[in-house]
Design a protein around this motif. Structure first.
Motif, PDB file in Angstrom:
ATOM      1  N   HIS A 147       9.308  -4.886  -8.076  1.00  9.63           N
ATOM      2  CA  HIS A 147       9.694  -4.356  -9.379  1.00  9.63           C
ATOM      3  C   HIS A 147       9.735  -2.825  -9.336  1.00  9.63           C
ATOM      4  CE1 HIS A 147       8.778  -8.254 -11.468  1.00  9.63           C
ATOM      5  NE2 HIS A 147       8.095  -8.409 -10.344  1.00  9.63           N
ATOM      6  N   TRP A 148      10.879  -2.266  -9.707  1.00  7.48           N
ATOM      7  CA  TRP A 148      11.071  -0.819  -9.778  1.00  7.48           C
ATOM      8  C   TRP A 148      11.416  -0.438 -11.210  1.00  7.48           C
ATOM      9  CZ3 TRP A 148       9.956   2.109  -5.629  1.00  7.48           C
ATOM     10  CH2 TRP A 148       9.936   1.487  -4.364  1.00  7.48           C
ATOM     11  N   GLY A 187       0.819  -1.213   0.000  1.00  7.99           N
ATOM     12  CA  GLY A 187       0.000   0.000   0.000  1.00  7.99           C
ATOM     13  C   GLY A 187       0.851   1.260   0.000  1.00  7.99           C
ATOM     14  N   THR A 188       1.918   1.265   0.772  1.00  6.58           N
ATOM     15  CA  THR A 188       2.821   2.416   0.826  1.00  6.58           C
ATOM     16  C   THR A 188       3.656   2.519  -0.443  1.00  6.58           C
ATOM     17  OG1 THR A 188       2.941   2.315   3.249  1.00  6.58           O
ATOM     18  CG2 THR A 188       4.722   3.476   2.114  1.00  6.58           C
ATOM     19  N   LEU A 189       4.243   1.402  -0.873  1.00  9.52           N
ATOM     20  CA  LEU A 189       5.097   1.423  -2.057  1.00  9.52           C
ATOM     21  C   LEU A 189       4.329   1.840  -3.301  1.00  9.52           C
ATOM     22  CD1 LEU A 189       7.169  -1.850  -1.532  1.00  9.52           C
ATOM     23  CD2 LEU A 189       7.922   0.504  -1.158  1.00  9.52           C
ATOM     24  N   SER A 190       3.066   1.461  -3.389  1.00  9.00           N
ATOM     25  CA  SER A 190       2.283   1.749  -4.597  1.00  9.00           C
ATOM     26  C   SER A 190       2.101   3.246  -4.825  1.00  9.00           C
ATOM     27  CB  SER A 190       0.927   1.047  -4.537  1.00  9.00           C
ATOM     28  OG  SER A 190       0.141   1.581  -3.504  1.00  9.00           O
ATOM     29  N   LYS A 191       2.322   4.057  -3.823  1.00 10.57           N
ATOM     30  CA  LYS A 191       2.223   5.518  -3.947  1.00 10.57           C
ATOM     31  C   LYS A 191       3.538   6.133  -4.417  1.00 10.57           C
ATOM     32  CE  LYS A 191      -1.038   5.450  -0.149  1.00 10.57           C
ATOM     33  NZ  LYS A 191      -1.124   5.578   1.287  1.00 10.57           N
ATOM     34  N   SER A 192       4.572   5.315  -4.504  1.00  2.00           N
ATOM     35  CA  SER A 192       5.906   5.810  -4.846  1.00  2.00           C
ATOM     36  C   SER A 192       6.141   5.804  -6.355  1.00  2.00           C
ATOM     37  CB  SER A 192       6.959   4.926  -4.164  1.00  2.00           C
ATOM     38  OG  SER A 192       8.251   5.372  -4.477  1.00  2.00           O
ATOM     39  N   PRO A 193       6.653   6.908  -6.901  1.00  2.00           N
ATOM     40  CA  PRO A 193       6.979   6.926  -8.328  1.00  2.00           C
ATOM     41  C   PRO A 193       8.027   5.850  -8.639  1.00  2.00           C
ATOM     42  CG  PRO A 193       7.218   9.120  -7.360  1.00  2.00           C
ATOM     43  CD  PRO A 193       6.990   8.155  -6.239  1.00  2.00           C
ATOM     44  N   GLY A 194       7.824   5.139  -9.691  1.00  2.00           N
ATOM     45  CA  GLY A 194       8.795   4.110 -10.081  1.00  2.00           C
ATOM     46  C   GLY A 194       8.468   2.717  -9.579  1.00  2.00           C
ATOM     47  N   PHE A 195       7.563   2.598  -8.619  1.00  2.00           N
ATOM     48  CA  PHE A 195       7.144   1.274  -8.152  1.00  2.00           C
ATOM     49  C   PHE A 195       6.258   0.660  -9.224  1.00  2.00           C
ATOM     50  CE2 PHE A 195       3.899  -1.396  -6.074  1.00  2.00           C
ATOM     51  CZ  PHE A 195       4.708  -2.339  -5.490  1.00  2.00           C
ATOM     52  N   ALA A 240      14.651   5.187  -8.675  1.00  2.00           N
ATOM     53  CA  ALA A 240      13.328   5.182  -8.049  1.00  2.00           C
ATOM     54  C   ALA A 240      13.344   4.379  -6.753  1.00  2.00           C
ATOM     55  CB  ALA A 240      12.288   4.618  -9.013  1.00  2.00           C
ATOM     56  N   TRP A 241      14.025   3.238  -6.775  1.00  5.17           N
ATOM     57  CA  TRP A 241      14.118   2.385  -5.587  1.00  5.17           C
ATOM     58  C   TRP A 241      14.932   3.069  -4.502  1.00  5.17           C
ATOM     59  CZ3 TRP A 241      17.960  -2.237  -5.476  1.00  5.17           C
ATOM     60  CH2 TRP A 241      17.921  -2.862  -4.236  1.00  5.17           C
ATOM     61  N   LYS A 242      16.108   3.526  -4.852  1.00  5.98           N
ATOM     62  CA  LYS A 242      17.022   4.093  -3.854  1.00  5.98           C
ATOM     63  C   LYS A 242      16.595   5.465  -3.352  1.00  5.98           C
ATOM     64  CE  LYS A 242      19.702   0.581  -3.605  1.00  5.98           C
ATOM     65  NZ  LYS A 242      19.780  -0.197  -2.375  1.00  5.98           N
ATOM     66  N   ASN A 243      15.708   6.153  -4.102  1.00  8.37           N
ATOM     67  CA  ASN A 243      15.222   7.459  -3.664  1.00  8.37           C
ATOM     68  C   ASN A 243      13.955   7.375  -2.824  1.00  8.37           C
ATOM     69  OD1 ASN A 243      17.296   9.010  -4.752  1.00  8.37           O
ATOM     70  ND2 ASN A 243      16.315   9.097  -6.756  1.00  8.37           N
ATOM     71  N   PHE A 244      13.538   6.145  -2.504  1.00  9.28           N
ATOM     72  CA  PHE A 244      12.387   5.984  -1.610  1.00  9.28           C
ATOM     73  C   PHE A 244      12.766   6.630  -0.271  1.00  9.28           C
ATOM     74  CE2 PHE A 244       9.599   3.760   1.332  1.00  9.28           C
ATOM     75  CZ  PHE A 244       8.390   3.832   0.661  1.00  9.28           C
ATOM     76  N   PRO A 245      11.960   7.543   0.247  1.00  9.02           N
ATOM     77  CA  PRO A 245      12.336   8.302   1.446  1.00  9.02           C
ATOM     78  C   PRO A 245      12.599   7.412   2.673  1.00  9.02           C
ATOM     79  CG  PRO A 245      10.385   9.244   0.402  1.00  9.02           C
ATOM     80  CD  PRO A 245      10.664   7.941  -0.280  1.00  9.02           C
ATOM     81  N   ALA A 246      13.750   7.630   3.298  1.00  5.94           N
ATOM     82  CA  ALA A 246      14.147   6.850   4.477  1.00  5.94           C
ATOM     83  C   ALA A 246      13.133   6.992   5.610  1.00  5.94           C
ATOM     84  CB  ALA A 246      15.538   7.264   4.940  1.00  5.94           C
ATOM     85  N   ALA A 247      12.576   8.180   5.788  1.00  2.72           N
ATOM     86  CA  ALA A 247      11.597   8.403   6.860  1.00  2.72           C
ATOM     87  C   ALA A 247      10.337   7.571   6.630  1.00  2.72           C
ATOM     88  CB  ALA A 247      11.246   9.886   6.955  1.00  2.72           C
ATOM     89  N   VAL A 248       9.900   7.453   5.384  1.00  2.00           N
ATOM     90  CA  VAL A 248       8.711   6.648   5.050  1.00  2.00           C
ATOM     91  C   VAL A 248       9.035   5.172   5.238  1.00  2.00           C
ATOM     92  CG1 VAL A 248       7.055   6.039   3.237  1.00  2.00           C
ATOM     93  CG2 VAL A 248       7.836   8.406   3.477  1.00  2.00           C
TER      94      VAL A 248
END
Length: 104
Positions: A56-57, A28-36, A62-70
């Protein structure tokens, strides 16, 4: 395309709950991320304590720029839902997908 590959060890009696909560919370969280681009969950019928996640990215950035806080917030939410110490990432990897045209 980049594949994030994770092998998880989870107690057999929690495996289905792990898969359900992973879909609800992590996917649910990843699906909001660009590139997921999607995710597969593999289970091994011979090892009831094993779950493999194939994420899959679009690209490595896109994968490595996923915010650390999230990432941290989502892991805390997932750990609370499943129970701290009930699962462990035992192997992880990164793969590139290569596709070749089939000859006619």
């Amino acid at each position: 395309m980049i594949i994030e590959w994770l092998k998880i060890k989870v107690s057999p009696e929690l495996r289905e709950k792990y898969i359900q909560k992973d879909e609800e919370i992590w996917t649910g969280t990843l699906s909001k991320s660009p590139g997921f681009m999607g995710k597969e969950v593999w289970i091994n019928p011979q090892k009831a304590d094993e779950v493999v996640l194939v994420i899959h990215w679009a690209n490595r950035e896109a994968w490595k720029n996923f915010p650390a806080a999230v990432l941290e917030e989502t892991e805390q939410k997932f750990s609370q839902a499943l129970g701290a110490g009930t699962y462990e990432i035992i192997e992880e990897g990164e793969y590139q997908v290569r596709k070749f045209p089939r000859p006619n």
